[in-house]
Enzyme design. Structure first.
Site, PDB file in Angstrom:
ATOM      1  N   GLU A  62      -9.782  -4.456  -5.894  1.00  0.00           N
ATOM      2  CA  GLU A  62      -9.462  -3.308  -5.039  1.00  0.00           C
ATOM      3  C   GLU A  62      -9.295  -2.044  -5.881  1.00  0.00           C
ATOM      4  O   GLU A  62      -9.075  -2.102  -7.089  1.00  0.00           O
ATOM      5  CB  GLU A  62      -8.212  -3.578  -4.220  1.00  0.00           C
ATOM      6  CG  GLU A  62      -6.931  -3.740  -5.035  1.00  0.00           C
ATOM      7  CD  GLU A  62      -5.709  -3.793  -4.140  1.00  0.00           C
ATOM      8  OE1 GLU A  62      -5.516  -2.835  -3.367  1.00  0.00           O
ATOM      9  OE2 GLU A  62      -4.946  -4.779  -4.218  1.00  0.00           O
ATOM     10  N   SER A  76       0.841  -1.200   0.000  1.00  0.00           N
ATOM     11  CA  SER A  76       0.000   0.000   0.000  1.00  0.00           C
ATOM     12  C   SER A  76       0.877   1.251   0.000  1.00  0.00           C
ATOM     13  O   SER A  76       1.667   1.448  -0.908  1.00  0.00           O
ATOM     14  CB  SER A  76      -0.960  -0.044   1.191  1.00  0.00           C
ATOM     15  OG  SER A  76      -2.026   0.857   1.020  1.00  0.00           O
ATOM     16  N   HIS A 100      -7.671  -5.818  -0.220  1.00  0.00           N
ATOM     17  CA  HIS A 100      -6.430  -5.035  -0.333  1.00  0.00           C
ATOM     18  C   HIS A 100      -5.372  -5.648   0.585  1.00  0.00           C
ATOM     19  O   HIS A 100      -5.654  -6.008   1.719  1.00  0.00           O
ATOM     20  CB  HIS A 100      -6.754  -3.586   0.066  1.00  0.00           C
ATOM     21  CG  HIS A 100      -5.577  -2.681   0.154  1.00  0.00           C
ATOM     22  ND1 HIS A 100      -4.794  -2.358  -0.931  1.00  0.00           N
ATOM     23  CD2 HIS A 100      -5.060  -1.994   1.219  1.00  0.00           C
ATOM     24  CE1 HIS A 100      -3.858  -1.518  -0.551  1.00  0.00           C
ATOM     25  NE2 HIS A 100      -3.978  -1.290   0.749  1.00  0.00           N
TER      26      HIS A 100
END
Length: 335
Positions: free
Chosen positions: A277, A183, A307
């Protein structure tokens, strides 16, 4: 007659069992259908984690509240026997060493956790980093970089540079270092590679980006198309953070959008994401741009996953399988 029916029944049972085995095998590979456990985990994650984030105000106070909640969660997590945790002081920031079993100390992984640059910590990521160490047979240095709202992504990049230089200064060769992140940590991984290249510092052997938030401007189509299927990231919340971090910055600043940076010369790259996602296209675009720049890039897209699903490997079988794929990628790089 009875014998014939029994034999036919046995053949049907065997065929059904074989079909189930094939289905389980396919679910452990990119493109396969999600397992039942993964689908259940998605609903729990949506109901608990996504709802908590959606209810957090778009303000510094809201960011701080989220930090405190995840810090509390991190203190409740434990690691299994055979995993060692030791602190590492890096000056302006800290880190921790995570070792599962007896890893090869000649090689190392520098890991940069996710959390949208305002929450997360090595402690929160211990269930992930010990598995990463176990799967790859390497110690993991998990960086506790400085977070918003008190700090900026630029401060986080300075901390990542400090950690990488610390490893080189500790005797590790660049070719024995792998950098990874998920991320926001995936974004930080790319920013670190570009900064090292700009500074003329030897690059690591490889990089792994899990569901990377490549473009802080959130301009990819999947931020709109997958806002209903993403069960963890609220698209509007992430876009607000992106605007906050990028204000008064140039559009082509590679720190704020590595997707717009020059990726040529980067080491082999593994990119893994979910097809449902909002960061799906970030991962796709990164892999495509890397290949166009001559970088060896492995791109995996897993269907129906949350995610950064490897972070939830305790509950999602595909998350455990993802570590095997990372380990295979690193063995291929070494070969």
């Amino acid at each position: 007659m009875t014998t014939s029916i029994s034999a036919e029944t046995l053949r049907l049972v065997a065929a059904t069992a074989a079909q189930r085995k094939v289905a389980r095998t396919l679910a452990m590979e990119p493109g396969g259908p999600p397992t039942l456990r993964a689908r259940i985990a998605n609903q729990v994650i949506r109901a608990v984690l996504m709802t908590a984030w959606r209810c957090t105000p778009d303000s510094e106070a809201g960011m701080t509240r989220m930090q405190r909640a995840t810090d509390l969660l991190g203190r409740l997590l434990a690691v299994p026997r055979g995993v060692s945790i030791s602190p590492q002081d890096l000056g302006a920031c800290t880190a921790e060493w995570v070792r599962a079993g007896t890893p090869d100390e000649r090689r190392v992984i520098l890991y940069l956790h996710g959390g949208a640059y305002f929450f997360g910590s090595p402690r929160l990521y211990r269930p992930f980093t010990w598995r990463l160490s176990a799967a790859t047979g390497r110690p993991v240095l998990a960086l506790d970089y400085r977070l918003a709202p008190r700090h900026t992504p630029g401060d986080a990049l300075d901390d990542a540079l400090t950690a990488y230089r610390f490893l080189l200064g500790s005797g590790y060769r660049a070719q024995d270092v792998v950098v990874g992140g998920d991320s926001a940590g995936g974004h930080l991984t790319l920013a670190l590679l570009l900064a090292l290249k700009e500074h003329g510092t030897s690059l690591p052997a490889a990089a792994v980006c899990l569901s990377p938030w490549v473009d802080l401007y959130c301009e990819a189509d999947s931020h709109r198309l997958n806002r209903r299927t993403d069960c963890l990231l609220p698209a509007d919340k992430l876009a607000w953070l992106g605007r906050l971090y990028c204000q008064e910055k140039e559009d082509d600043d590679p720190l704020f959008s590595p997707l717009r940076g020059d990726l040529s010369g980067l080491p082999p790259l593994m990119v893994m994401a979910s097809g449902s996602e909002i960061l799906r296209d970030d991962a796709r675009d990164l892999a495509a741009r890397a290949r166009a720049a001559g970088v060896h890039a492995v791109h995996q897209e897993w269907d129906g996953m949350t995610h950064v699903f490897p972070v939830f490997a305790e509950f999602i079988p595909e998350g455990k399988a993802a570590f095997r794929h990372v380990a295979e990628f690193l063995r291929a790089v070494e070969a």
